[in-house]
Design a protein around this motif. Structure first.
Motif, PDB file in Angstrom:
ATOM      1  N   LEU A  96       0.827  -1.196   0.000  1.00  0.00           N
ATOM      2  CA  LEU A  96       0.000   0.000   0.000  1.00  0.00           C
ATOM      3  C   LEU A  96       0.866   1.251   0.000  1.00  0.00           C
ATOM      4  O   LEU A  96       1.879   1.311   0.702  1.00  0.00           O
ATOM      5  N   LEU A  97       0.429   2.250  -0.789  1.00  0.00           N
ATOM      6  CA  LEU A  97       1.059   3.568  -0.742  1.00  0.00           C
ATOM      7  C   LEU A  97      -0.020   4.601  -0.451  1.00  0.00           C
ATOM      8  O   LEU A  97      -0.974   4.743  -1.220  1.00  0.00           O
ATOM      9  N   THR A  98       0.116   5.294   0.667  1.00  0.00           N
ATOM     10  CA  THR A  98      -0.770   6.394   1.012  1.00  0.00           C
ATOM     11  C   THR A  98      -0.048   7.270   2.032  1.00  0.00           C
ATOM     12  O   THR A  98       1.125   7.046   2.342  1.00  0.00           O
ATOM     13  N   SER A  99      -0.745   8.288   2.543  1.00  0.00           N
ATOM     14  CA  SER A  99      -0.165   9.158   3.561  1.00  0.00           C
ATOM     15  C   SER A  99      -1.290   9.882   4.269  1.00  0.00           C
ATOM     16  O   SER A  99      -2.467   9.771   3.871  1.00  0.00           O
ATOM     17  N   LYS A 100      -0.948  10.626   5.300  1.00  0.00           N
ATOM     18  CA  LYS A 100      -1.961  11.295   6.108  1.00  0.00           C
ATOM     19  C   LYS A 100      -2.655  12.396   5.334  1.00  0.00           C
ATOM     20  O   LYS A 100      -3.877  12.562   5.405  1.00  0.00           O
ATOM     21  N   ASN A 101      -1.887  13.188   4.588  1.00  0.00           N
ATOM     22  CA  ASN A 101      -2.426  14.358   3.893  1.00  0.00           C
ATOM     23  C   ASN A 101      -2.252  14.235   2.388  1.00  0.00           C
ATOM     24  O   ASN A 101      -1.270  13.650   1.912  1.00  0.00           O
ATOM     25  N   ILE A 102      -3.168  14.832   1.639  1.00  0.00           N
ATOM     26  CA  ILE A 102      -3.076  14.755   0.181  1.00  0.00           C
ATOM     27  C   ILE A 102      -1.865  15.498  -0.352  1.00  0.00           C
ATOM     28  O   ILE A 102      -1.392  15.225  -1.458  1.00  0.00           O
ATOM     29  N   THR A 103      -1.330  16.440   0.430  1.00  0.00           N
ATOM     30  CA  THR A 103      -0.184  17.239  -0.023  1.00  0.00           C
ATOM     31  C   THR A 103       1.149  16.691   0.461  1.00  0.00           C
ATOM     32  O   THR A 103       2.193  17.316   0.230  1.00  0.00           O
ATOM     33  N   ASP A 104       1.159  15.544   1.109  1.00  0.00           N
ATOM     34  CA  ASP A 104       2.410  14.994   1.625  1.00  0.00           C
ATOM     35  C   ASP A 104       3.359  14.622   0.489  1.00  0.00           C
ATOM     36  O   ASP A 104       2.926  14.158  -0.575  1.00  0.00           O
ATOM     37  N   GLU A 143       8.435   9.846   3.768  1.00  0.00           N
ATOM     38  CA  GLU A 143       7.100  10.304   4.127  1.00  0.00           C
ATOM     39  C   GLU A 143       6.023   9.533   3.372  1.00  0.00           C
ATOM     40  O   GLU A 143       5.001   9.146   3.949  1.00  0.00           O
ATOM     41  N   VAL A 144       6.244   9.317   2.060  1.00  0.00           N
ATOM     42  CA  VAL A 144       5.258   8.621   1.223  1.00  0.00           C
ATOM     43  C   VAL A 144       5.962   7.444   0.538  1.00  0.00           C
ATOM     44  O   VAL A 144       6.633   7.607  -0.482  1.00  0.00           O
ATOM     45  N   VAL A 145       5.805   6.283   1.118  1.00  0.00           N
ATOM     46  CA  VAL A 145       6.457   5.071   0.603  1.00  0.00           C
ATOM     47  C   VAL A 145       5.488   3.897   0.703  1.00  0.00           C
ATOM     48  O   VAL A 145       4.459   3.978   1.375  1.00  0.00           O
ATOM     49  N   THR A 146       5.815   2.803   0.051  1.00  0.00           N
ATOM     50  CA  THR A 146       4.978   1.607   0.123  1.00  0.00           C
ATOM     51  C   THR A 146       5.218   0.870   1.437  1.00  0.00           C
ATOM     52  O   THR A 146       6.334   0.841   1.958  1.00  0.00           O
ATOM     53  N   LYS A 147       4.141   0.265   1.923  1.00  0.00           N
ATOM     54  CA  LYS A 147       4.202  -0.527   3.150  1.00  0.00           C
ATOM     55  C   LYS A 147       3.398  -1.810   2.947  1.00  0.00           C
ATOM     56  O   LYS A 147       2.492  -1.855   2.107  1.00  0.00           O
ATOM     57  N   PRO A 148       3.713  -2.854   3.712  1.00  0.00           N
ATOM     58  CA  PRO A 148       2.941  -4.100   3.592  1.00  0.00           C
ATOM     59  C   PRO A 148       1.464  -3.861   3.916  1.00  0.00           C
ATOM     60  O   PRO A 148       1.118  -3.029   4.764  1.00  0.00           O
ATOM     61  N   PHE A 149       0.606  -4.609   3.224  1.00  0.00           N
ATOM     62  CA  PHE A 149      -0.845  -4.489   3.408  1.00  0.00           C
ATOM     63  C   PHE A 149      -1.415  -5.892   3.570  1.00  0.00           C
ATOM     64  O   PHE A 149      -1.204  -6.759   2.726  1.00  0.00           O
ATOM     65  N   LYS A 150      -2.103  -6.111   4.650  1.00  0.00           N
ATOM     66  CA  LYS A 150      -2.617  -7.448   4.953  1.00  0.00           C
ATOM     67  C   LYS A 150      -3.921  -7.714   4.211  1.00  0.00           C
ATOM     68  O   LYS A 150      -4.847  -6.897   4.249  1.00  0.00           O
ATOM     69  N   VAL A 151      -3.966  -8.852   3.539  1.00  0.00           N
ATOM     70  CA  VAL A 151      -5.152  -9.268   2.794  1.00  0.00           C
ATOM     71  C   VAL A 151      -5.526 -10.674   3.251  1.00  0.00           C
ATOM     72  O   VAL A 151      -4.672 -11.556   3.343  1.00  0.00           O
TER      73      VAL A 151
END
Length: 515
Positions: free
Chosen positions: A462-470, A479-487
């Motif tokens: 998953l790639l996301t962040s707290k704010n749309i402007t991050d 600050e904005v990188v991929t992280k593991p996502f549990k499925v």
């Protein structure tokens, strides 16, 4: 009566509120028969701003660690991202570039004024040999744009001969004198660039004839790409396809340029200082790529029903106002979570059109527009767009999986978009699904149903962040990188999960034998 009323109320709630079940994607792995060319994940490096000099190339004498003048940190990052193809030297610069100025002893190469981008003077130390060497170092196919705007047929033909010929000839001898005994295996050549604009301000009829003439003499070019349309100039596409129909050996690809530019030309909106309306406008603009590719492809189908000629989207990406304090002609902008969503949506669209789209090149590789890498002195950072390209590399040379997507809507000020955007592929028994949630405020539960194959294991990134402007900066590069996502594991061919707001997600399914 009460039972009927309750059913009616439930139906209205479904229609008005939208329920989780409406966000459903059905995949047909048994119908996966179209390859997603790895070249769709291509990049573009023009002599523009700090892309080449101070970006890719610092010279062998630099204190910055380098490999024959190429920044080692950038080389390592690009190899890790799996760059399949790189376009050079332009862009607008390409139609002012005279290749013989960029070969031979670097101390004796004449300089050139970059009239299109900032008016700076370049010393031509990065030329044909350096570019082809760089492509070999990072493992990418070279894609060279020939000068049609200010060049001659002879100049273009000699460049192709210099690069590709093994015959005894003046150009082959010249290449050997400059230290390269064997020819390079260069497949892709573009015959001009944006010939409707900076490449000569031509009409399509004039350019079509000029293209036929140039292409005729470029004997060593395996894959010839004609300069195609700007955005929705469907007349240009029609003329080029019509005028080359009877000379199929001269054309293999036709380009298309489209930038995501909310607010239109000239770019006036900030790359980092924006709100949810700007976000929505940007998502609307990148989704327009699907319409453009569809309509240009339909015209191409009229003349080329077997889809022999590839659509080459060799300039795409976001274009915002240049960062304050930088040369406006250098097109330097930051790269936020919003750019990551544009990259994800754009790549999904390109994947889904892989029957006709054979290559794409995001603009540009380093320090310019929607760059995957930014540099500052000896520092380097990977942008959110970089992480999306690395995540999506699983699609390269995989088989496109046809899908049906039912999505809830994302609305703002009367304009409505699908909140979800997706594509999928299968390769070596692994099903890869990439999904974007365009809504910046709402997590969305989605159900995938897979027909044709059985899968028992699942994983995600998953790639996301707290704010749309991050965004990533030199003091906050993660600050904005991929992280593991549990499925959860698939059950009866179905898998459900919640896609976080404003995110790009990769979910992969596989069977027990792959573990």
């Amino acid at each position: 009566m009460m039972k009927a009323l309750n059913c009616t109320i439930a139906f209205l709630l479904v229609m008005v509120l939208g329920v989780q079940a409406q966000n459903k994607i059905t995949l047909h792995t048994d119908e996966a028969d179209t390859k997603i060319n790895r070249e769709i994940y291509g990049h573009f490096a023009e002599h523009l701003g700090r892309c080449i000099y101070d970006g890719l190339y610092v010279g062998e004498g630099s204190e910055i660690p380098n490999i024959r003048g190429f920044r080692k940190d950038i080389v390592d990052a690009l190899k890790d991202m799996k760059v399949p193809v790189l376009r050079w030297p332009g862009g607008c610069f390409g139609d002012t570039y005279h290749w013989k100025d960029g070969i031979g002893d670097k101390s004796k190469r004449p300089s050139i004024v970059n009239v299109h981008w900032g008016g700076v003077t370049e010393d031509n130390s990065f030329g044909t040999h350096e570019f082809l060497d760089f492509c070999q170092v990072i493992g990418a196919e070279p894609y060279i744009n020939l000068n049609v705007g200010s060049g001659t047929v002879q100049e273009a033909a000699e460049w192709v001969e210099y690069i590709t010929s093994n015959n005894q000839s003046p150009m082959t001898d010249l290449r050997k004198q400059n230290g390269r005994e064997e020819p390079w295996d260069v497949k892709y050549f573009g015959i001009g660039n944006e010939n409707w604009g900076c490449g000569g301000n031509m009409t399509p009829e004039y350019y079509a004839n000029l293209f036929r003439r140039f292409s005729t003499y470029c004997y060593g070019a395996q894959y010839r790409i004609a300069g195609g349309a700007n955005v929705d100039d469907y007349h240009w596409t029609d003329v080029l396809m019509r005028e080359t129909k009877n000379v199929p050996h001269l054309i293999n690809g036709l380009s298309l340029h489209y930038y995501t530019m909310p607010g239109g030309w000239p770019p006036s909106r900030s790359a980092t200082d924006f709100g949810k309306q700007d976000w929505h406008d940007t998502m609307y603009e990148v989704l327009r790529m699907d319409e453009l590719i569809t309509k240009h492809s339909n015209i191409m189908d009229t003349y080329d029903p077997n889809k022999r000629v590839g659509l080459i989207v060799d300039e795409w990406g976001t274009w915002f106002k240049s960062m304050e304090g930088t040369n406006p002609g250098f097109l330097h902008q930051q790269n936020t979570l919003r750019d990551a969503l544009v990259a994800g949506v754009g790549l999904n669209i390109l994947n889904n059109h892989s029957e006709r789209v054979k290559m794409a090149n995001i603009a540009q590789m380093v320090n310019v527009l929607q760059a995957v890498i930014l540099t500052k002195g000896d520092q380097m950072l990977l942008t959110p767009t970089y992480h999306v390209f690395k995540m999506y590399s699983v699609h390269q040379d995989a088989q496109l999986v046809p899908m049906h997507l039912a999505s809830e809507k994302y609305e703002m000020n009367g304009r409505t978009l699908d909140a979800l955007n997706a594509s999928a592929s299968v390769k070596d028994g692994v099903l890869s699904m990439t999904l974007c949630n365009l809504n910046p405020d709402k997590d969305i539960e989605v159900e995938y149903e897979v027909t044709g194959d059985e899968y028992t294991m699942a994983s995600g990134q998953l790639l996301t962040s707290k704010n749309i402007t991050d965004y990533n900066d030199f003091d906050k590069s993660t600050e904005v990188v991929t992280k593991p996502f549990k499925v959860s594991k698939p059950k009866n061919g179905k898998v459900k999960f919640t896609v976080p707001s404003k995110s790009v997600l990769l979910v992969q399914l596989q069977g027990e034998q792959k573990l």
